[in-house]
Design an enzyme around this catalytic site. Sequence first.
Site, PDB file in Angstrom:
ATOM      1  N   ARG A   1      -8.575  12.180  -4.233  1.00 26.52           N
ATOM      2  CA  ARG A   1      -9.479  11.094  -3.612  1.00 26.52           C
ATOM      3  C   ARG A   1     -10.667  12.723  -3.262  1.00 26.52           C
ATOM      4  NH1 ARG A   1     -12.150   7.978  -2.572  1.00 26.52           N
ATOM      5  NH2 ARG A   1     -11.928   6.924  -0.461  1.00 26.52           N
TER       6      ARG A   1
ATOM      7  N   ARG B   1       0.761  -1.193  -0.439  1.00 33.18           N
ATOM      8  CA  ARG B   1       0.359  -0.437   0.352  1.00 33.18           C
ATOM      9  C   ARG B   1       1.144   1.132  -0.122  1.00 33.18           C
ATOM     10  NH1 ARG B   1      -5.252  -0.943   3.265  1.00 33.18           N
ATOM     11  NH2 ARG B   1      -5.456  -3.131   1.437  1.00 33.18           N
TER      12      ARG B   1
ATOM     13  N   TYR C   1     -14.276 -12.121   2.172  1.00 28.50           N
ATOM     14  CA  TYR C   1     -15.338 -10.761   2.051  1.00 28.50           C
ATOM     15  C   TYR C   1     -16.006 -11.102   1.393  1.00 28.50           C
ATOM     16  CZ  TYR C   1     -11.203  -7.603   3.662  1.00 28.50           C
ATOM     17  OH  TYR C   1     -10.632  -6.902   3.956  1.00 28.50           O
TER      18      TYR C   1
ATOM     19  N   ASP D   1      -7.484  -2.666  -6.471  1.00 30.86           N
ATOM     20  CA  ASP D   1      -8.121  -3.336  -5.183  1.00 30.86           C
ATOM     21  C   ASP D   1      -8.580  -5.430  -5.653  1.00 30.86           C
ATOM     22  OD1 ASP D   1      -8.602  -2.881  -2.053  1.00 30.86           O
ATOM     23  OD2 ASP D   1     -10.024  -4.002  -3.212  1.00 30.86           O
TER      24      ASP D   1
ATOM     25  N   ARG E   1      -3.577   7.234   1.503  1.00 21.44           N
ATOM     26  CA  ARG E   1      -4.170   8.048   2.226  1.00 21.44           C
ATOM     27  C   ARG E   1      -3.075   9.054   2.704  1.00 21.44           C
ATOM     28  NH1 ARG E   1      -9.403   4.691   4.274  1.00 21.44           N
ATOM     29  NH2 ARG E   1      -7.616   3.886   4.468  1.00 21.44           N
TER      30      ARG E   1
HETATM   31  O1  CP3 Z   1       0.136   0.785  -3.260  1.00 18.13           O
HETATM   32  C1  CP3 Z   1      -0.623  -0.826  -3.427  1.00 18.13           C
HETATM   33  O2  CP3 Z   1      -0.455  -1.489  -2.559  1.00 18.13           O
HETATM   34  C2  CP3 Z   1      -1.505  -0.578  -4.463  1.00 18.13           C
HETATM   35  C3  CP3 Z   1      -2.900  -0.657  -3.584  1.00 18.13           C
HETATM   36  C4  CP3 Z   1      -4.094  -1.948  -2.634  1.00 18.13           C
HETATM   37  C5  CP3 Z   1      -4.832  -1.293  -2.790  1.00 18.13           C
HETATM   38  N1  CP3 Z   1      -5.503  -2.455  -2.758  1.00 18.13           N
HETATM   39  C6  CP3 Z   1      -5.814   0.199  -2.820  1.00 18.13           C
HETATM   40  C7  CP3 Z   1      -6.717   0.607  -1.519  1.00 18.13           C
HETATM   41  C8  CP3 Z   1      -3.332  -2.835  -3.212  1.00 18.13           C
HETATM   42  C9  CP3 Z   1      -2.156  -3.566  -3.181  1.00 18.13           C
HETATM   43  C10 CP3 Z   1      -4.158  -3.661  -2.029  1.00 18.13           C
HETATM   44  C11 CP3 Z   1      -4.814  -4.685  -1.714  1.00 18.13           C
HETATM   45  C12 CP3 Z   1      -6.162  -5.509  -1.294  1.00 18.13           C
HETATM   46  N2  CP3 Z   1      -7.346  -4.924  -0.783  1.00 18.13           N
HETATM   47  C13 CP3 Z   1      -5.995  -6.105  -0.119  1.00 18.13           C
HETATM   48  C14 CP3 Z   1      -5.104  -6.773   0.594  1.00 18.13           C
HETATM   49  C15 CP3 Z   1      -3.315  -6.046   1.118  1.00 18.13           C
HETATM   50  C16 CP3 Z   1      -3.409  -5.691   2.788  1.00 18.13           C
HETATM   51  O3  CP3 Z   1      -3.613  -5.137   2.655  1.00 18.13           O
HETATM   52  O4  CP3 Z   1      -3.769  -7.300   3.043  1.00 18.13           O
HETATM   53  C17 CP3 Z   1      -6.793  -6.305   0.772  1.00 18.13           C
HETATM   54  C18 CP3 Z   1      -7.853  -7.301   1.896  1.00 18.13           C
HETATM   55  C19 CP3 Z   1      -8.131  -5.243   0.672  1.00 18.13           C
HETATM   56  C20 CP3 Z   1      -9.023  -5.052   0.484  1.00 18.13           C
HETATM   57  C21 CP3 Z   1      -9.305  -3.959   1.385  1.00 18.13           C
HETATM   58  N3  CP3 Z   1      -9.431  -2.072  -0.168  1.00 18.13           N
HETATM   59  C22 CP3 Z   1      -9.774  -3.142   2.519  1.00 18.13           C
HETATM   60  C23 CP3 Z   1      -9.297  -4.015   3.606  1.00 18.13           C
HETATM   61  C24 CP3 Z   1      -9.153  -1.429   2.830  1.00 18.13           C
HETATM   62  C25 CP3 Z   1      -9.553  -0.783   3.535  1.00 18.13           C
HETATM   63  C26 CP3 Z   1     -10.195  -0.227   4.243  1.00 18.13           C
HETATM   64  C27 CP3 Z   1      -9.845   1.584   4.456  1.00 18.13           C
HETATM   65  O5  CP3 Z   1     -10.871   2.024   3.889  1.00 18.13           O
HETATM   66  O6  CP3 Z   1      -8.906   2.047   5.493  1.00 18.13           O
HETATM   67  C28 CP3 Z   1      -9.868  -1.604   1.372  1.00 18.13           C
HETATM   68  C29 CP3 Z   1      -9.890  -0.291   0.071  1.00 18.13           C
HETATM   69  C30 CP3 Z   1      -7.946   0.488  -0.427  1.00 18.13           C
HETATM   70  N4  CP3 Z   1      -7.932  -0.457  -0.991  1.00 18.13           N
HETATM   71  C31 CP3 Z   1      -7.921   1.489   0.283  1.00 18.13           C
HETATM   72  C32 CP3 Z   1      -7.384   1.248  -0.643  1.00 18.13           C
HETATM   73  C33 CP3 Z   1      -5.421   2.682  -1.336  1.00 18.13           C
HETATM   74  C34 CP3 Z   1      -8.024   2.400   1.464  1.00 18.13           C
HETATM   75  C35 CP3 Z   1      -8.168   3.900   0.561  1.00 18.13           C
HETATM   76  C36 CP3 Z   1      -9.170   4.670   0.320  1.00 18.13           C
HETATM   77  O7  CP3 Z   1      -9.872   5.131   0.067  1.00 18.13           O
HETATM   78  O8  CP3 Z   1      -9.197   5.134  -0.908  1.00 18.13           O
END
Ligand code: CP3
Length: 345
Positions: A39, A26, A150, A75, A30
């Site tokens: 965003r 990640r 999920y 994602d 943010r």
């Molecule tokens: O820079 C990178 O790593 C690439 C982007 C990336 C995102 N999601 C963007 C994202 C990657 C590799 C993921 C994978 C992902 N998504 C995983 C596996 C990695 C891990 O962290 O274990 C999982 C479990 C998810 C599911 C998911 N999507 C979660 C748990 C969340 C966070 C919820 C939150 O708001 O905190 C998301 C949303 C998400 N995906 C964000 C980002 C940058 C949050 C930011 C936003 O809303 O802009």
Amino acid sequence: MPITNDRFLRACRRESVDCTPVWYLRQAGRYQPEYRAIREKYSLLDICRIPELTTEVTLLAVEQLGVDAAIIFSDIMVPVMGIGVPVYLKENVGPVLDQPLRSEADIAALRSLDPEADVPYVLEATRQLVAALTVPLIGFAGAPFTLASYLVEGGPSREYKHTKALMYSNPRAWHQLMDKLAQLVIAHLRAQVRAGASAVQVFDSWMGALSPDDHREYVLPAMQRIFAETADLGVPRIYFGANTGGLLEQMYSTGAEVIGLDWHIDLDAGWARLPGVAVQGNLDPAALKAPWPELQRRAKAILDRAGGRPGHIFNVGHGITPDVPVDAVVRLTEFVHEYSRRAPV
Ligand code: CP3
């Protein structure tokens, strides 16, 4: 552009490198003010679906941090949405479904992924990124268990009650779900490599919720299939999970070239159980909020445990959180490069 910095790929192959490569889980997100500004105007899904935005956000992290690899901004739920499952990405929560998949009929109704038709924007962004980058691009997919958690829970979970209930009460339906998701993952990874990705990572973030016996019986066959059916791609495949101390040998048995280690295990102790593969990790992301001398001490400890052996990629053990200062990440990247710099061979 051609790849001019290949130390990440060299480390994946356990070849000698000038210094330890670094990238972060990640690394786009943010904690970056520029990301937050984007965003304000666009949803997370917009950024995933508009190739120009995907490219901008992905490149921003690489340029700002000086890392040795890019990971496409997307994602794990994007291909699942691509086959028409109504998942939302809820602000500060994560992926959510109003109607979780719990019955055999729900699982039977899942269709297969045709990446060119269902997620064309991921492939277009991949092509744009490969044209712009001088470091390797990592494509990725979520692993069947984490995706299923999920889909079956309907959102993030701590205990995975419904997921485990399905697994234990209807193993036939569970295995069908794992098979279908494995197929989706294979198709998604293959398409990203065809579009130009130099490596792939499979995220099984929540696998640590399973006992070794349950993992072996209910999840490992799908993971072995994923690694068997992507071996011919010829790119390094990174297998990431968290809380995997009891599962490393099973991860190893898949044939992944690189295994991610989180901070619950000492890097050298984990690596000793994984002969002949590269490892990625394993800084606690909370350390990114520590005063610099503390952060530096922790980074040094990881590099000392790696001991300059070929095949270590420096990373966090789980994603960077929104409250991390960008400067700390920039400084850490510089430090890892400097501290690990070796005499030219
Ligand atoms: O820079 C990178 O790593 C690439 C982007 C990336 C995102 N999601 C963007 C994202 C990657 C590799 C993921 C994978 C992902 N998504 C995983 C596996 C990695 C891990 O962290 O274990 C999982 C479990 C998810 C599911 C998911 N999507 C979660 C748990 C969340 C966070 C919820 C939150 O708001 O905190 C998301 C949303 C998400 N995906 C964000 C980002 C940058 C949050 C930011 C936003 O809303 O802009």
